[in-house]
Enzyme design. Structure first.
Site, PDB file in Angstrom:
ATOM      1  N   LYS A  13       0.750  -0.552  -0.171  1.00  0.00           N
ATOM      2  CA  LYS A  13       0.195  -0.039   0.179  1.00  0.00           C
ATOM      3  C   LYS A  13       0.745   0.994   0.116  1.00  0.00           C
ATOM      4  O   LYS A  13       0.549   2.250  -0.940  1.00  0.00           O
ATOM      5  CB  LYS A  13      -1.248  -0.227   1.370  1.00  0.00           C
ATOM      6  CG  LYS A  13      -2.105  -1.748   1.111  1.00  0.00           C
ATOM      7  CD  LYS A  13      -2.588  -1.011   2.804  1.00  0.00           C
ATOM      8  CE  LYS A  13      -2.229  -0.937   3.969  1.00  0.00           C
ATOM      9  NZ  LYS A  13      -0.811  -2.227   4.060  1.00  0.00           N
ATOM     10  N   ARG A  88      -9.243   0.844   9.083  1.00  0.00           N
ATOM     11  CA  ARG A  88      -8.566  -0.525   9.075  1.00  0.00           C
ATOM     12  C   ARG A  88     -10.319  -1.124  10.406  1.00  0.00           C
ATOM     13  O   ARG A  88      -9.505  -2.226   9.915  1.00  0.00           O
ATOM     14  CB  ARG A  88      -7.223   0.577   9.750  1.00  0.00           C
ATOM     15  CG  ARG A  88      -6.620  -0.582   9.185  1.00  0.00           C
ATOM     16  CD  ARG A  88      -4.822  -0.128  10.539  1.00  0.00           C
ATOM     17  NE  ARG A  88      -4.324  -0.831  10.070  1.00  0.00           N
ATOM     18  CZ  ARG A  88      -2.550  -0.745   9.284  1.00  0.00           C
ATOM     19  NH1 ARG A  88      -3.301   0.431   9.069  1.00  0.00           N
ATOM     20  NH2 ARG A  88      -2.221  -1.528   8.890  1.00  0.00           N
ATOM     21  N   ARG A 127      11.443  -6.319   4.585  1.00  0.00           N
ATOM     22  CA  ARG A 127      11.495  -4.977   4.274  1.00  0.00           C
ATOM     23  C   ARG A 127      12.097  -3.643   5.489  1.00  0.00           C
ATOM     24  O   ARG A 127      12.123  -4.258   6.809  1.00  0.00           O
ATOM     25  CB  ARG A 127       9.577  -4.407   4.972  1.00  0.00           C
ATOM     26  CG  ARG A 127       9.441  -2.834   5.000  1.00  0.00           C
ATOM     27  CD  ARG A 127       8.161  -1.742   4.700  1.00  0.00           C
ATOM     28  NE  ARG A 127       7.432  -2.833   6.476  1.00  0.00           N
ATOM     29  CZ  ARG A 127       6.560  -2.576   6.329  1.00  0.00           C
ATOM     30  NH1 ARG A 127       5.660  -2.316   5.682  1.00  0.00           N
ATOM     31  NH2 ARG A 127       5.704  -3.365   7.230  1.00  0.00           N
ATOM     32  N   ARG A 160      11.743  -2.397  11.603  1.00  0.00           N
ATOM     33  CA  ARG A 160      11.002  -2.579  11.780  1.00  0.00           C
ATOM     34  C   ARG A 160       9.879  -3.134  13.296  1.00  0.00           C
ATOM     35  O   ARG A 160      10.604  -4.760  12.708  1.00  0.00           O
ATOM     36  CB  ARG A 160       8.873  -1.428  11.386  1.00  0.00           C
ATOM     37  CG  ARG A 160       9.103  -0.755  10.788  1.00  0.00           C
ATOM     38  CD  ARG A 160       8.551  -0.259  10.111  1.00  0.00           C
ATOM     39  NE  ARG A 160       6.698  -0.906  10.689  1.00  0.00           N
ATOM     40  CZ  ARG A 160       5.980  -0.161   9.862  1.00  0.00           C
ATOM     41  NH1 ARG A 160       5.659   0.032   8.604  1.00  0.00           N
ATOM     42  NH2 ARG A 160       4.450  -0.778  10.051  1.00  0.00           N
ATOM     43  N   ARG A 171      -0.447  -9.373  13.082  1.00  0.00           N
ATOM     44  CA  ARG A 171      -0.677  -8.141  12.431  1.00  0.00           C
ATOM     45  C   ARG A 171      -1.384  -9.269  10.924  1.00  0.00           C
ATOM     46  O   ARG A 171      -2.537  -8.159  10.909  1.00  0.00           O
ATOM     47  CB  ARG A 171       0.208  -7.354  11.551  1.00  0.00           C
ATOM     48  CG  ARG A 171       0.956  -6.693  13.057  1.00  0.00           C
ATOM     49  CD  ARG A 171       1.865  -5.835  11.972  1.00  0.00           C
ATOM     50  NE  ARG A 171       1.433  -5.180  11.737  1.00  0.00           N
ATOM     51  CZ  ARG A 171       2.534  -4.465  10.970  1.00  0.00           C
ATOM     52  NH1 ARG A 171       4.549  -4.692  10.447  1.00  0.00           N
ATOM     53  NH2 ARG A 171       2.403  -3.251   9.561  1.00  0.00           N
TER      54      ARG A 171
HETATM   55  P1  ADP Z   1       2.561  -1.041   3.434  1.00  0.00           P
HETATM   56  O1  ADP Z   1       2.077  -0.535   3.569  1.00  0.00           O
HETATM   57  O2  ADP Z   1       1.017  -2.224   2.585  1.00  0.00           O
HETATM   58  O3  ADP Z   1       2.693  -2.510   4.955  1.00  0.00           O
HETATM   59  P2  ADP Z   1       4.545  -1.794   1.985  1.00  0.00           P
HETATM   60  O4  ADP Z   1       4.466  -1.166   0.399  1.00  0.00           O
HETATM   61  O5  ADP Z   1       5.714  -0.623   2.789  1.00  0.00           O
HETATM   62  O6  ADP Z   1       3.310  -2.451   2.132  1.00  0.00           O
HETATM   63  O7  ADP Z   1       5.399  -3.034   1.260  1.00  0.00           O
HETATM   64  C1  ADP Z   1       6.130  -4.083   2.635  1.00  0.00           C
HETATM   65  C2  ADP Z   1       7.556  -4.810   1.374  1.00  0.00           C
HETATM   66  O8  ADP Z   1       7.180  -5.120   0.032  1.00  0.00           O
HETATM   67  C3  ADP Z   1       8.652  -3.201   1.147  1.00  0.00           C
HETATM   68  O9  ADP Z   1       9.822  -3.943   2.271  1.00  0.00           O
HETATM   69  C4  ADP Z   1       7.915  -3.081  -0.738  1.00  0.00           C
HETATM   70  O10 ADP Z   1       9.621  -2.635  -0.921  1.00  0.00           O
HETATM   71  C5  ADP Z   1       7.346  -4.114  -1.003  1.00  0.00           C
HETATM   72  N1  ADP Z   1       7.056  -4.334  -1.701  1.00  0.00           N
HETATM   73  C6  ADP Z   1       5.886  -3.218  -2.433  1.00  0.00           C
HETATM   74  N2  ADP Z   1       5.247  -3.686  -3.358  1.00  0.00           N
HETATM   75  C7  ADP Z   1       6.230  -5.083  -3.702  1.00  0.00           C
HETATM   76  C8  ADP Z   1       5.983  -5.780  -4.924  1.00  0.00           C
HETATM   77  N3  ADP Z   1       4.640  -5.505  -6.200  1.00  0.00           N
HETATM   78  N4  ADP Z   1       6.662  -6.712  -4.794  1.00  0.00           N
HETATM   79  C9  ADP Z   1       7.558  -6.951  -4.077  1.00  0.00           C
HETATM   80  N5  ADP Z   1       7.720  -6.486  -2.861  1.00  0.00           N
HETATM   81  C10 ADP Z   1       7.170  -5.351  -2.495  1.00  0.00           C
HETATM   82  P1  AMP Z   2       1.154   0.443   8.842  1.00  0.00           P
HETATM   83  O1  AMP Z   2       2.745   1.371   8.683  1.00  0.00           O
HETATM   84  O2  AMP Z   2       0.217   1.571   8.149  1.00  0.00           O
HETATM   85  O3  AMP Z   2       1.277  -1.135   8.696  1.00  0.00           O
HETATM   86  O4  AMP Z   2       1.078   0.549  10.236  1.00  0.00           O
HETATM   87  C1  AMP Z   2       1.385   0.430  11.909  1.00  0.00           C
HETATM   88  C2  AMP Z   2       0.572   0.432  12.718  1.00  0.00           C
HETATM   89  O5  AMP Z   2       0.375   0.981  12.900  1.00  0.00           O
HETATM   90  C3  AMP Z   2      -0.190  -1.027  12.935  1.00  0.00           C
HETATM   91  O6  AMP Z   2       0.241  -2.187  13.028  1.00  0.00           O
HETATM   92  C4  AMP Z   2      -0.893  -0.542  13.940  1.00  0.00           C
HETATM   93  O7  AMP Z   2      -1.027  -0.676  15.090  1.00  0.00           O
HETATM   94  C5  AMP Z   2      -1.165   0.759  13.753  1.00  0.00           C
HETATM   95  N1  AMP Z   2      -2.088   1.866  12.884  1.00  0.00           N
HETATM   96  C6  AMP Z   2      -1.927   2.350  11.515  1.00  0.00           C
HETATM   97  N2  AMP Z   2      -3.066   2.723  11.444  1.00  0.00           N
HETATM   98  C7  AMP Z   2      -3.665   2.591  12.145  1.00  0.00           C
HETATM   99  C8  AMP Z   2      -5.975   2.487  11.972  1.00  0.00           C
HETATM  100  N3  AMP Z   2      -6.087   2.866  11.277  1.00  0.00           N
HETATM  101  N4  AMP Z   2      -6.308   1.891  13.142  1.00  0.00           N
HETATM  102  C9  AMP Z   2      -5.530   1.103  14.134  1.00  0.00           C
HETATM  103  N5  AMP Z   2      -4.285   1.249  13.836  1.00  0.00           N
HETATM  104  C10 AMP Z   2      -3.753   1.383  12.980  1.00  0.00           C
END
Ligand code: ADP
Ligand code: AMP
Length: 214
Positions: A13, A88, A127, A160, A171
């Protein structure tokens, strides 16, 4: 253009939201980034949020909804925004709908980045996040030029705490229980678009651009 990004943690995302924000010149609003900035700055909200985040739980709706509702009323949101990681829960979606209705606005697209659970642990364990500017990388799929160093700002990259495999499982179960129902919610609202998140990052982005228009 008002967009919501849906999908499991680690689905991509944030990766796509940054690209959309750049192409369409709208702000990228990530609740996760807002909470992490608050933790870094030692605010009261940060202290409260951290207790939930470290356990892989959602931060309670009462700490989350007002924050987003305030943010989307700021001037830079006039021409739209991308919400990444919000809503969420169904109550969060309902709070957003109420706020939008009061503003005479609505969500245009809810983009669901679809990735099976089997790929998620790999995505999240690889990541790496910048401790300073919030840029994200993957050690295999999107590696930084120098290991452990952010391409954008030169600061240190970390795994992280909540991306460690034990927390990722939690999660994912929280996602299925509390967030996945939003797919039906936005389908019913007629704004859901699903893209295959297992494709290469550029191909996922091309699919999104196809939906949003050039
Ligand atoms: P989210 O915001 O949904 O938690 P991220 O955008 O941070 O996810 O992506 C999670 C991990 O996967 C990151 O390390 C990112 O670089 C990698 N990633 C994102 N999109 C892709 C893809 N299409 N193919 C492979 N790896 C990806
Ligand atoms: P993210 O960076 O989107 O993966 O979010 C990291 C963490 O932040 C999640 O696992 C939740 O603990 C918290 N968080 C982020 N967005 C929300 C939301 N909309 N509602 C509740 N918790 C959230």
């Amino acid at each position: 253009m008002k967009i919501i990004m849906l999908g499991a943690p680690g689905a991509g995302k944030g990766t796509q939201a940054k690209k959309i924000a750049e192409k369409y010149s709208v702000p990228h609003i990530s609740t996760g980034d807002i909470f992490r900035a608050n933790i870094k700055n030692g605010t009261e909200l940060g202290t409260k949020a951290k207790a939930y985040m470290d356990q892989g739980l959602l931060v309670p709706d009462e700490l989350t909804c007002d924050l987003v509702v305030d943010r989307i009323q700021q001037k830079d949101c006039e021409n739209g925004y991308i919400l990444d990681g919000f809503p969420r829960t169904i109550p969060q979606a309902e709070a957003l709908d109420r706020a939008l209705k009061a503003m005479g606005e609505k969500i245009d697209y809810a983009i669901n980045v679809d990735v099976p659970d089997s790929s998620i642990v790999n995505r999240m364990s690889g990541r790496r996040a910048c401790t300073s500017c919030g840029a994200t990388y993957h050690i295999v799929y999107n590696a930084p030029r120098a290991e452990g160093v952010c391409d954008a700002c030169g600061e240190k990259l970390i795994l992280r705490e909540d991306d460690k495999p034990e927390t990722v499982q939690k999660r994912l179960s929280v996602y299925h229980e509390q967030t996945q129902p939003l797919i039906d919610y936005y389908e019913a609202a007629g704004v859901l678009k699903t893209v295959d998140g297992t494709a290469d990052m550029e191909d996922v982005f091309a699919a999104i651009v196809h939906i949003l228009g050039e």
